[in-house]
Design an enzyme around this catalytic site. Structure first.
Site, short mmCIF file in Angstrom:
data_model
loop_
_atom_site.label_atom_id
_atom_site.label_comp_id
_atom_site.label_asym_id
_atom_site.label_seq_id
_atom_site.Cartn_x
_atom_site.Cartn_y
_atom_site.Cartn_z
N ASP A 186 -0.24 0.88 13.60
CA ASP A 186 0.24 2.17 14.10
C ASP A 186 0.59 2.12 15.59
O ASP A 186 1.17 3.06 16.13
CB ASP A 186 -0.80 3.27 13.85
N HIS B 14 -9.60 4.85 19.99
CA HIS B 14 -8.89 3.72 20.57
C HIS B 14 -9.36 3.38 21.98
O HIS B 14 -9.34 2.21 22.37
CB HIS B 14 -7.38 3.97 20.51
N ASP C 87 -8.80 -4.55 14.45
CA ASP C 87 -8.70 -3.15 14.02
C ASP C 87 -8.10 -3.12 12.62
O ASP C 87 -6.96 -2.71 12.42
CB ASP C 87 -7.85 -2.36 15.01
N ASP D 263 -0.76 -12.31 6.62
CA ASP D 263 -2.16 -12.03 6.36
C ASP D 263 -2.99 -12.62 7.49
O ASP D 263 -2.83 -13.79 7.86
CB ASP D 263 -2.56 -12.66 5.03
N ALA D 264 -3.88 -11.82 8.06
CA ALA D 264 -4.64 -12.26 9.23
C ALA D 264 -5.49 -13.49 8.93
O ALA D 264 -5.61 -14.40 9.77
CB ALA D 264 -5.53 -11.12 9.73
N GLN E 221 0.83 -1.20 0.00
CA GLN E 221 0.00 0.00 0.00
C GLN E 221 0.86 1.25 0.00
O GLN E 221 2.07 1.20 0.24
CB GLN E 221 -0.90 0.00 1.24
N GLU F 115 -0.01 -8.02 11.88
CA GLU F 115 -0.07 -6.88 10.95
C GLU F 115 0.62 -7.27 9.65
O GLU F 115 1.79 -7.66 9.66
CB GLU F 115 0.60 -5.65 11.57
#
Length: 502
Positions: free
Chosen positions: A296, A274, A368, A350-351, A242, A316
């Site tokens: 993040d 959050h 999230d 990859d989740a 990305q 992530e």
């Protein structure tokens, strides 16, 4: 004669590779800018294949002057294909004409590519005439193998080494060299003195234009990117997955993170998001936590405020986001250096794939992930994905999912809630106001939204605020929608429709 035929087939090979790269470049740019990979691929490939047929027909009158016509077409294709990404990015950033510009570019490129094969067939037969079947077999064999090379070179060589803009320009230069070299070496006798002079001047002009574009590509990208953001861009990079952009407002502390143009947080009000995401999920057992996404570090920061949290596993996909969160001073200060805490374990996978073989069970799961407005992320909001999460939940575990806006995208929000219910979860939706996002919602699975008895001091969320968050007014109430699945990603359809005007 054998060398000459091999040279023509080599030119077919190179031109086919370049042509496929142009197609992939348009599809990739569209997926970065628009996010609709399937739609962009359908438009580009459909228009280009149609135009290739038109180009093949249009090449019929050119066969009497096949050599010079082929050289002109290759120079035009090299120039247009080389600057296509740059021109389309400009159309997106300044003119808001991306869709019509994409169709026009794909059509012209397709027509030029379609004109190549008939002319190359004439040149091949001019060296040594053979049966039509054999000539077609040789030509298309070189064409298809060249396409394979282009398909592999684009993601594994051109993008990593040169990037989108310069990668297309490099391919344009290769295209120009292959086409003109073939004509000027093997078919020089077919060119008049005037044709040779014109083609030489054209080749020099194309080379200079592509070279100039290569030199200014970086500055152009910086200027065009800034046009897309309100605040000055202080960091930008293109990772494997990305585009990552940080902006910081002038005269204030508003730091913002964007992924593929979508806002991920504003430092001015991210605590509202959050706090609402994390703390209700930690009102039960919380020894071992799983966080999906949240590269993040801001959700991890909130989770680490509880001293009895023993471990936080963060899955992530993009290591570049985590690296930015670890090293960019303002972002590191915002997340409190969360990723350097010894309780945190990072997994860059990859989740969806990771969940299929997840080795542990967790007391709480915080999901999230980026919004489901792209094909790649829609699967992470499917019934199948939520079903996999059952495998990692310990008895009595809670799970929370960020679910978008129940006001701006109500069908998307309630589709996520319906997908969780379809996967066997009891759900408790709630929503809060995050000024940079608007009304934003979450779905808690396995319990009602409450705060832990030992919740640390919070800036926004209180028991009263959380109770009120579970109430939806009539204009934001439940919408009857079907759940989203891998084979029918309804949430993707809803997200594209509802966010189109925002």
């Amino acid at each position: 004669m054998r060398f000459a035929r091999s040279a023509v087939l080599a030119a077919v090979f190179v031109c086919a590779a370049c042509g496929l790269v142009y197609e992939l470049a348009l599809v990739t740019l569209g997926s970065y800018l628009i996010g609709d990979t399937a739609g962009q691929a359908s438009i580009v490939l459909g228009v280009m294949v149609f135009a290739m047929g038109i180009g093949a027909l249009a090449a019929k009158p050119l066969q009497s002057r096949a050599a010079v016509s082929f050289a002109v077409i290759e120079m035009a294709l090299a120039l247009l294909g080389g600057i296509s990404v740059l021109a389309l990015y400009a159309a997106f950033a300044w003119l808001d004409l991306y869709a019509p510009a994409l169709v026009a570019t794909a059509f012209v490129l397709g027509a030029l590519i379609g004109a190549e094969i008939p002319l190359l067939m004439v040149l091949l037969q001019r060296i040594r005439e053979q049966s039509p079947g054999s000539a077609v077999a040789d030509l298309f064999a070189a064409d298809y193998v060249g396409a394979l090379l282009g398909g592999l070179a684009f993601p594994f060589l051109l993008l990593p080494v040169f990037g989108q803009l310069r990668g297309a320009l490099v391919v344009g230069a290769v295209n120009a060299v292959a086409g003109t070299a073939l004509v000027f070496t093997l078919f020089r006798r077919d060119l008049s003195r005037r044709s040779r002079a014109g083609l030489t001047a054209g080749a020099v002009a194309v080379g200079l234009l592509l070279g100039y574009a290569f030199v200014v590509a970086h500055d152009f990208e910086v200027t065009a990117r800034q046009q897309l953001y309100r605040d000055p861009v202080v960091h930008a990079e293109r990772s494997r997955y990305q585009e990552i952009v940080l902006t910081k407002s002038v005269g204030s502390t508003d730091l913002r993170l964007y992924l593929n143009g979508d806002l991920q947080f504003s430092s001015v009000d991210e605590y509202r998001y959050h706090e609402a995401l994390v703390h209700p999920a930690l009102a039960g057992p919380r020894t071992d936590l799983l966080v999906l996404g949240a590269g993040d570090g801001l959700a991890v920061r909130e989770a680490l405020r509880y001293p009895d949290v023993r471990s936080v596993t963060v899955v992530e996909l993009d290591p570049a986001v985590v690296e930015l969160a670890r090293t960019w001073p303002a972002l590191r200060a915002l997340n409190g250096g969360a990723f350097d805490d010894p309780r945190v374990r990072l997994v860059h996978e990859d989740a969806f794939a990771w969940l299929r073989d997840a080795p542990s069970r967790f007391d709480a799961v915080i999901v999230d992930l980026p919004d489901p407005d792209e094909t790649a992320t829609a699967k992470l909001y499917s019934v199948e994905f939520y079903t996999l999460l059952h495998n990692v939940l310990a008895p009595g575990a809670r799970m929370v999912v960020q679910a978008g806006s129940p006001y701006f995208a109500p069908r998307s929000f309630w589709c996520i809630e319906a997908s969780l219910r379809e996967a066997g979860f009891t759900t408790a939706p709630y929503h809060v106001d995050v000024p940079s996002f608007g009304d934003w919602g979450f779905v808690l699975a396995g319990a009602s939204p409450t705060l832990p008895a030992d919740v640390p001091p919070l800036r926004f969320l209180t028991p009263d605020v959380l109770r009120a968050a579970a109430v939806f007014p009539p204009d934001r109430g439940r919408v009857a929608v079907e759940p989203s699945t891998l084979l029918h990603p309804r949430v993707l359809e809803y997200a594209r429709q509802e966010w189109r005007n925002y």
